[in-house]
Scaffold this motif. Structure first.
Motif, PDB file in Angstrom:
ATOM      1  N   GLN A 186       0.825  -1.209   0.000  1.00 52.79           N
ATOM      2  CA  GLN A 186       0.000   0.000   0.000  1.00 52.79           C
ATOM      3  C   GLN A 186       0.862   1.263   0.000  1.00 52.79           C
ATOM      4  O   GLN A 186       0.532   2.246  -0.662  1.00 52.79           O
ATOM      5  CB  GLN A 186      -0.931  -0.020   1.213  1.00 52.79           C
ATOM      6  N   LEU A 220      -6.387   4.628  -5.039  1.00 51.61           N
ATOM      7  CA  LEU A 220      -7.731   4.711  -4.461  1.00 51.61           C
ATOM      8  C   LEU A 220      -8.464   3.379  -4.572  1.00 51.61           C
ATOM      9  O   LEU A 220      -9.180   2.961  -3.653  1.00 51.61           O
ATOM     10  CB  LEU A 220      -8.537   5.801  -5.179  1.00 51.61           C
ATOM     11  N   SER A 224      -8.398   0.301   0.842  1.00 55.25           N
ATOM     12  CA  SER A 224      -9.777   0.265   1.316  1.00 55.25           C
ATOM     13  C   SER A 224     -10.101   1.463   2.202  1.00 55.25           C
ATOM     14  O   SER A 224      -9.261   1.944   2.971  1.00 55.25           O
ATOM     15  CB  SER A 224     -10.025  -1.028   2.098  1.00 55.25           C
ATOM     16  N   GLU A 225     -11.346   1.929   2.076  1.00 51.11           N
ATOM     17  CA  GLU A 225     -11.800   3.014   2.944  1.00 51.11           C
ATOM     18  C   GLU A 225     -12.441   2.476   4.224  1.00 51.11           C
ATOM     19  O   GLU A 225     -12.846   3.246   5.090  1.00 51.11           O
ATOM     20  CB  GLU A 225     -12.810   3.888   2.205  1.00 51.11           C
ATOM     21  N   SER A 226     -12.531   1.171   4.325  1.00 51.71           N
ATOM     22  CA  SER A 226     -13.153   0.573   5.513  1.00 51.71           C
ATOM     23  C   SER A 226     -12.198  -0.387   6.217  1.00 51.71           C
ATOM     24  O   SER A 226     -12.620  -1.336   6.857  1.00 51.71           O
ATOM     25  CB  SER A 226     -14.437  -0.170   5.116  1.00 51.71           C
ATOM     26  N   GLU A 229      -7.523   2.257  10.663  1.00 49.95           N
ATOM     27  CA  GLU A 229      -7.632   3.714  10.788  1.00 49.95           C
ATOM     28  C   GLU A 229      -6.677   4.417   9.832  1.00 49.95           C
ATOM     29  O   GLU A 229      -7.021   5.438   9.222  1.00 49.95           O
ATOM     30  CB  GLU A 229      -7.333   4.120  12.231  1.00 49.95           C
ATOM     31  N   GLU A 231      -5.560   3.247   6.966  1.00 47.80           N
ATOM     32  CA  GLU A 231      -6.072   3.089   5.604  1.00 47.80           C
ATOM     33  C   GLU A 231      -7.213   4.067   5.323  1.00 47.80           C
ATOM     34  O   GLU A 231      -7.297   4.644   4.233  1.00 47.80           O
ATOM     35  CB  GLU A 231      -6.546   1.652   5.394  1.00 47.80           C
ATOM     36  N   GLU A 232      -8.076   4.233   6.310  1.00 47.85           N
ATOM     37  CA  GLU A 232      -9.194   5.167   6.137  1.00 47.85           C
ATOM     38  C   GLU A 232      -8.683   6.591   5.930  1.00 47.85           C
ATOM     39  O   GLU A 232      -9.188   7.334   5.086  1.00 47.85           O
ATOM     40  CB  GLU A 232     -10.118   5.104   7.352  1.00 47.85           C
ATOM     41  N   ARG A 233      -7.663   6.968   6.711  1.00 50.30           N
ATOM     42  CA  ARG A 233      -7.116   8.321   6.584  1.00 50.30           C
ATOM     43  C   ARG A 233      -6.438   8.507   5.227  1.00 50.30           C
ATOM     44  O   ARG A 233      -6.635   9.530   4.561  1.00 50.30           O
ATOM     45  CB  ARG A 233      -6.117   8.589   7.714  1.00 50.30           C
ATOM     46  N   HIS A 235      -7.041   6.836   2.496  1.00 52.30           N
ATOM     47  CA  HIS A 235      -8.076   6.817   1.457  1.00 52.30           C
ATOM     48  C   HIS A 235      -8.763   8.184   1.358  1.00 52.30           C
ATOM     49  O   HIS A 235      -9.013   8.691   0.248  1.00 52.30           O
ATOM     50  CB  HIS A 235      -9.107   5.727   1.765  1.00 52.30           C
ATOM     51  N   ALA A 236      -9.063   8.772   2.513  1.00 52.85           N
ATOM     52  CA  ALA A 236      -9.708  10.089   2.512  1.00 52.85           C
ATOM     53  C   ALA A 236      -8.801  11.140   1.867  1.00 52.85           C
ATOM     54  O   ALA A 236      -9.267  12.002   1.100  1.00 52.85           O
ATOM     55  CB  ALA A 236     -10.064  10.495   3.938  1.00 52.85           C
ATOM     56  N   VAL A 239      -8.765  10.675  -1.864  1.00 55.85           N
ATOM     57  CA  VAL A 239      -9.974  11.245  -2.477  1.00 55.85           C
ATOM     58  C   VAL A 239      -9.788  12.745  -2.694  1.00 55.85           C
ATOM     59  O   VAL A 239     -10.107  13.287  -3.765  1.00 55.85           O
ATOM     60  CB  VAL A 239     -11.211  10.972  -1.594  1.00 55.85           C
TER      61      VAL A 239
END
Length: 287
Positions: A186, A220, A224-226, A229, A231-233, A235-236, A239
Motif C-alpha cells: 500500500q 484509491l 480500502s476506505e473501511s 484507521e 487506511e481510512e485516513r 483513502h480520505a 480522495v
C-alpha cells in the motif's frame, strides 16, 4: 463648466458600457451588417450577370471578387500586429476583432463566388481550401472564447494555478506522513501516486481530459476506505488528492481548448498567404 463636466461624465459612461460589450456585438453588430451587405451585393452581382459560361476566377467579375478577397485576407491577417497596439475609438482592438470575425465569415461567400464553383487539383483550389481551414478554425476560436472563459473561472474557484499546485503539494505532504503505518504494498501505491508527474499525459491527455494511467486512481482502488484507521485516513486524503488533480486537469483542458485552434489558425494563415502569392503570380503569368 457644469455642462462640460456633464458631457464628460456621459462620455465616460458610454465608454465604460462599451468596454463591457462583446466584440461580437460591437456598435450594435455594425460589422455583421457590413459583412452581410458585402455577401448580398457580391451574391446579387454574380446572379445578375448575364454571361455564359457563368463568371469564374478568370472573368472580370472573378478578378473583382479575387481582388476584394485578397485585400480582405491581407488586412485580416494583420490582426496579430494590431493586437500589440492598444487604442480606443473607431479602430479600437474590439472594433478590429469584430471586423475580423464578420468579414472573415464573408470571405466564404466572396471566395466561393470567385472560384465560380470550379474546383481542381491546383494551387488555386489549395488557396481556397486553406482559406476555409483558416475560417473554420477561427469559428472554433470565437465559440471557445465566447463559452470557455466562464467555465475556466468557475473551475478555478478563485484560485490561481500556483495556488492549485500548492494545495496539491500540501495534500501530498499529509499523504506521505499518513502512509507511514501502511504495509509495503500500500505504501508503494501511495509513493507511486506522489511521484507521478502532475502534467503527464501529453497534449492528447490535456485536450481530452483522460488520464488512464493515473496512479492516484489506482491507489484509491487498491486501498480500502473501511480498513484500518491508517487506511481510512490515507483513502480520505487520496480522495482529496484526486479531486485536486481533477481541478488542475480541468484547468489544463480548458486552457488547451482555448489555445489549440491557434496551432491551426496561424500556420494555416501563413500557408494561405503563400498559396495566395503563388495563385496571383500564376494567374498573371498565364494571363
Amino acid at each position: 463648466m457644469a455642462s462640460v463636466a456633464g458631457n464628460r461624465f456621459k462620455q465616460d459612461e458610454r465608454r465604460r458600457n462599451a468596454d463591457h460589450v462583446s466584440f461580437l456585438k460591437h456598435r450594435r453588430f455594425r460589422w455583421l451588417w457590413i459583412a452581410l451587405m458585402l455577401c448580398i451585393v457580391t451574391g446579387l452581382g454574380y446572379a445578375m450577370i448575364d454571361q455564359e459560361p457563368r463568371p469564374n476566377g478568370g472573368s472580370w467579375y472573378g478578378y473583382t471578387l479575387g481582388t476584394i478577397g485578397l485585400l480582405l485576407i491581407v488586412w485580416l491577417s494583420l490582426l496579430g500586429v494590431r493586437k500589440r497596439k492598444i487604442t480606443t475609438g473607431q479602430w479600437s482592438l474590439k472594433a478590429w476583432t469584430s471586423a475580423h470575425v464578420y468579414l472573415g465569415l464573408a470571405l466564404i461567400v466572396v471566395g466561393t463566388l470567385h472560384t465560380g464553383f470550379q474546383i481542381g487539383w491546383n494551387v488555386h483550389t489549395l488557396a481556397y481550401f486553406l482559406m476555409l481551414l483558416v475560417i473554420i478554425s477561427g469559428i472554433y476560436g470565437v465559440i471557445a472564447y465566447a463559452t470557455l472563459p466562464s467555465t475556466l473561472s468557475s473551475n478555478r474557484k478563485e484560485m490561481t494555478r500556483a495556488e492549485m499546485l500548492d494545495a496539491l503539494t500540501a495534500l501530498d505532504r499529509q499523504l506521505e506522513s499518513a502512509a507511514q503505518p501502511l504495509g509495503r504494498e500500500q505504501t508503494d501505491l501511495v509513493i507511486a501516486a506522489l511521484e507521478q508527474d502532475v502534467f503527464y499525459g501529453g497534449a492528447w491527455g490535456r485536450l481530452t481530459g483522460t488520464y488512464p494511467g493515473c496512479k492516484t486512481n489506482r491507489a484509491l482502488a487498491r486501498i480500502s476506505e473501511s480498513g484500518s484507521e491508517a487506511e481510512e485516513r490515507v483513502h480520505a486524503l487520496l480522495v482529496k488528492r484526486a479531486d485536486q488533480l481533477g481541478q488542475i486537469r480541468r484547468h489544463l483542458r480548458i486552457r488547451a481548448l482555448l489555445e489549440v485552434w491557434l496551432f491551426i489558425h496561424i500556420p494555416a494563415t501563413i500557408a494561405l498567404l503563400a498559396a495566395l502569392l503563388a495563385h496571383v503570380v500564376s494567374v498573371f503569368y498565364y494571363w
